[in-house]
Motif scaffolding. Structure first.
Motif, PDB file in Angstrom:
ATOM      1  N   LEU A 188      -5.781   2.308   3.268  1.00  0.00           N
ATOM      2  CA  LEU A 188      -5.997   1.372   2.165  1.00  0.00           C
ATOM      3  C   LEU A 188      -6.032  -0.070   2.673  1.00  0.00           C
ATOM      4  N   CYS A 217       0.889   4.437  -2.691  1.00  0.00           N
ATOM      5  CA  CYS A 217       0.432   5.798  -2.386  1.00  0.00           C
ATOM      6  C   CYS A 217       1.505   6.719  -1.791  1.00  0.00           C
ATOM      7  N   LEU A 271      -6.441  -4.914  -2.674  1.00  0.00           N
ATOM      8  CA  LEU A 271      -5.720  -3.717  -2.250  1.00  0.00           C
ATOM      9  C   LEU A 271      -5.482  -2.767  -3.424  1.00  0.00           C
ATOM     10  N   ALA A 306       0.838  -1.205   0.000  1.00  0.00           N
ATOM     11  CA  ALA A 306       0.000   0.000   0.000  1.00  0.00           C
ATOM     12  C   ALA A 306       0.870   1.251   0.000  1.00  0.00           C
ATOM     13  N   THR A 313      -9.308  -0.697   4.674  1.00  0.00           N
ATOM     14  CA  THR A 313     -10.445  -0.898   3.773  1.00  0.00           C
ATOM     15  C   THR A 313     -10.374  -2.273   3.128  1.00  0.00           C
ATOM     16  N   SER A 314      -9.178  -2.673   2.714  1.00  0.00           N
ATOM     17  CA  SER A 314      -9.008  -3.969   2.051  1.00  0.00           C
ATOM     18  C   SER A 314      -9.294  -5.136   2.987  1.00  0.00           C
ATOM     19  N   VAL A 320      -8.747  -1.118  -4.410  1.00  0.00           N
ATOM     20  CA  VAL A 320      -9.135  -0.079  -3.449  1.00  0.00           C
ATOM     21  C   VAL A 320      -8.348   1.196  -3.747  1.00  0.00           C
ATOM     22  N   PHE A 321      -7.051   1.051  -3.982  1.00  0.00           N
ATOM     23  CA  PHE A 321      -6.212   2.205  -4.312  1.00  0.00           C
ATOM     24  C   PHE A 321      -6.701   2.900  -5.585  1.00  0.00           C
ATOM     25  N   ARG A 370      -2.045   6.984   4.718  1.00  0.00           N
ATOM     26  CA  ARG A 370      -2.961   6.582   3.652  1.00  0.00           C
ATOM     27  C   ARG A 370      -2.829   5.088   3.373  1.00  0.00           C
ATOM     28  N   GLU A 417     -10.034   4.709  -5.149  1.00  0.00           N
ATOM     29  CA  GLU A 417      -9.853   5.953  -4.399  1.00  0.00           C
ATOM     30  C   GLU A 417      -9.276   7.050  -5.293  1.00  0.00           C
TER      31      GLU A 417
END
Length: 168
Positions: free
Chosen positions: A38, A29, A67, A25, A41-42, A70-71, A34, A74
């Protein structure tokens, strides 16, 4: 398998892979806070889908795809561009590494467009093949190749690096 043992299995998996997910992650990012969001959320999505996910042939690949998606979601949603106030200072680098080079590379990677960055992270940080990267991103192998080439070209330009010529 009952609910309690499925929860225990999920907890054991997440506990064992949390640092790995966090590193991926962060590579995507370039911000540890952050990256934590991530990952959170994952793993929340993973919990919801755990009964299905634990039957995957390669659970790590399944979670890595979650993952990355999700990135990318976003990035498309615009939330990040509205809430980012300033760049975070770089984290400490492991001993034996060229700290300046690492910081330059992180800064440059953060400027690469998200889809290209995801491709570069999957190909070079996660060491996935073109086919595995295509499966993770839900695109063709040709797209992975072109995104990789464009991402590397962008990095070279940002770092002011000229690719080495092959001696014949």
């Amino acid at each position: 398998m009952d609910l309690l043992s499925a929860d225990e299995e999920y907890t054991a998996y997440v506990r064992g892979r949390l640092l790995w997910l966090r590193r991926i992650a962060y590579s995507l990012c370039q911000d540890w806070h952050r990256a934590d969001d991530l990952v959170q959320t994952s793993i929340t999505r993973l919990y919801v889908k755990w009964r299905h996910a634990r039957q995957a042939a390669d659970l790590d690949a399944y979670v890595r795809v979650m993952l990355v998606r999700v990135f990318l979601k976003e990035q498309r949603g615009g939330w990040f561009s509205r809430t980012r106030l300033s760049a975070a200072p770089p984290e400490a680098v492991a001993h034996g590494w060229d700290a300046d080079l690492t910081m330059d590379l992180r800064r440059a990677l953060a400027l690469v467009p998200p889809r290209q960055r995801a491709t570069l992270v999957l190909r070079f940080h996660c060491d996935l093949s073109v086919e595995q990267t295509a499966a993770a991103l839900g695109c063709s192998t040709g797209t992975v190749k072109s995104q990789t080439a464009r991402g590397l070209a962008t990095l070279r330009e940002l770092l002011d690096v000229t690719p080495a010529k092959e001696d014949r």
